[in-house]
Design a protein around this motif. Sequence first.
Motif, PDB file in Angstrom:
ATOM      1  N   UNK A 455       0.960  -1.240   0.099  1.00  0.00           N
ATOM      2  CA  UNK A 455       0.012   0.071   0.026  1.00  0.00           C
ATOM      3  C   UNK A 455       0.749   1.173  -0.104  1.00  0.00           C
ATOM      4  N   UNK A 456       2.115   1.412   0.897  1.00  0.00           N
ATOM      5  CA  UNK A 456       2.948   2.530   0.855  1.00  0.00           C
ATOM      6  C   UNK A 456       3.568   2.682  -0.702  1.00  0.00           C
ATOM      7  N   UNK A 457       3.713   1.456  -1.412  1.00  0.00           N
ATOM      8  CA  UNK A 457       4.365   1.562  -2.544  1.00  0.00           C
ATOM      9  C   UNK A 457       3.648   2.071  -3.575  1.00  0.00           C
ATOM     10  N   UNK A 458       2.190   1.879  -3.491  1.00  0.00           N
ATOM     11  CA  UNK A 458       1.029   2.348  -4.476  1.00  0.00           C
ATOM     12  C   UNK A 458       1.066   3.879  -4.004  1.00  0.00           C
ATOM     13  N   UNK A 459       1.058   4.274  -2.448  1.00  0.00           N
ATOM     14  CA  UNK A 459       0.718   5.535  -2.222  1.00  0.00           C
ATOM     15  C   UNK A 459       1.775   6.690  -2.860  1.00  0.00           C
ATOM     16  N   UNK A 471      -3.201   6.201   5.051  1.00  0.00           N
ATOM     17  CA  UNK A 471      -4.292   5.783   5.505  1.00  0.00           C
ATOM     18  C   UNK A 471      -5.432   6.200   4.799  1.00  0.00           C
ATOM     19  N   UNK A 472      -5.463   6.844   3.770  1.00  0.00           N
ATOM     20  CA  UNK A 472      -6.534   7.010   2.644  1.00  0.00           C
ATOM     21  C   UNK A 472      -6.494   6.018   2.028  1.00  0.00           C
ATOM     22  N   UNK A 473      -5.487   5.438   1.437  1.00  0.00           N
ATOM     23  CA  UNK A 473      -5.413   4.283   0.437  1.00  0.00           C
ATOM     24  C   UNK A 473      -5.906   3.203   1.396  1.00  0.00           C
TER      25      UNK A 473
END
Length: 497
Positions: A455-459, A471-473
């Motif tokens: 998720x951090x990679x996508x963010x 947190x939004x993602x």
Amino acid sequence: MSLQQHTGRDDTPAGPAAGTSAADAVGTTTPVNAPAVPAVPSAAVLLAIGGEEVKGPRAAPVVTVGEPRTAVCGAPVAGAGPDSSAPSREGRPTTGHDTSAFATRSPDPAPTKSAGSAASSSAVPGSASAPGSAPGSASALTPGSALTPDAPSAHVRWHGRWLIPGLFLLLLVTCVFAAGTGAVRIPASEVIASLLHKMGFDVGTVSDRNHSVLWAIRFPRVVLGILVGVCLGCAGAAMQGVFGNPLAEPAVIGVSSGAALGAVGAIVLGVSTFGTWTVTGFAFLGGLITTLTVYLLSRSNGRTEVVTLILTGVAVNALAGAGIGLLTFIADDAELRSISFWNLGSLGGANWDVIWALVPFALLGLLVLPRYARALDLLSLGERGARHLGVDTERVRLVVVVLTAMLVGAAVAAAGVVGFIGLVVPHLIRLVAGPRHALLLPASALLGAIVTVAADLAARTVALPAEVPLGVLTALLGAPFFLWLLRRTRSRQRGWA
């Protein structure tokens, strides 16, 4: 052949009807006016977690005269054997008979049960009177079946055998890919070579620029994502187990909102007690204090009920949210930007000092919480059933709640409020490997790390050069899953009533 020779014990009624021969008596069932068989709670006999026998009262055998007794589960009862004795229908002790089997169900389509037996059978998941079983259906326990709540089938056990190694390999692949992806693309070979060079192995080549980018920016962010995911995933699985509710998550007890309130208070009020660690320390203390407040307010007469604990957590969450809103109202522009970090969540502040501060809490969750896996399994029978099986429910609940508060408080202090990881991840593991906490807790920790890193990679790549808050993602991905889970649970239970 006489009745005594056929059964191997004297089970004939004291006063047989006149004219009834011994041959006619063979194969008949117990007379209606016979004394009721002593009944004990069946959960004390039928539940054994991890292959251990439960040392408790043994269920009284219920047999049909003329039928050999067979074991329901193939696991001997402690103390059973040729020398053991059990009361017969007449109340007389019988010896010399194999009592290692529990009981067999009478072929009579309408067997007579005593009130105690009917009440005790409801405590056993999968029994005829358990929720979800059809009225009048036979017990789900069959010869050789596992004696655990929601016992996993063969394919679930097969998945569980390879789940931990598979998740570990997937985590390694995800970390290498995440470390090499970003505004500066770094090949996977250089990522691995940089790691090996740092460990003292002169294998492969990596440029100085890429080596600096990896160890100053990428690796701290990936490692922090692993630790945050481990804390949130393990805490979510533990909370769902201690509350006995698959819809529970760490935010239920107010630890996330309390940590955010502590951080926002430190930012707005200008507190600098711990130097650069002030905001992080206040966030951690805020989560712990909020959780302990919820626990103490819900405690009455030396006991804490789950429903009261959840409702108190809802009230304290609302109070913490009001406090955050008030502090946000009086904050200036610079403080508002810092407050947004805690409310939305991000791994942008990752550095090695934060990582080393978070490592002890992640290790605490991985090492201590699995020791309570069997107690959490027994809590799925309900608080009364768990106490009957020897679980100190108050102590287990207090320890698990405090450990969960420490894990989530540390994660929120390092990365802000990251929602839905503790809710979604344990459910994904249950779909694959079943509900046993000995596997659920470590697998949830690994999958939580994978989801957080991905998720951090996508963010940080989906909207380059900008960065979407973590947190939004996770909320965008977790909220639809939560809605699907609600519909699935409601359809399976055919309503909430």
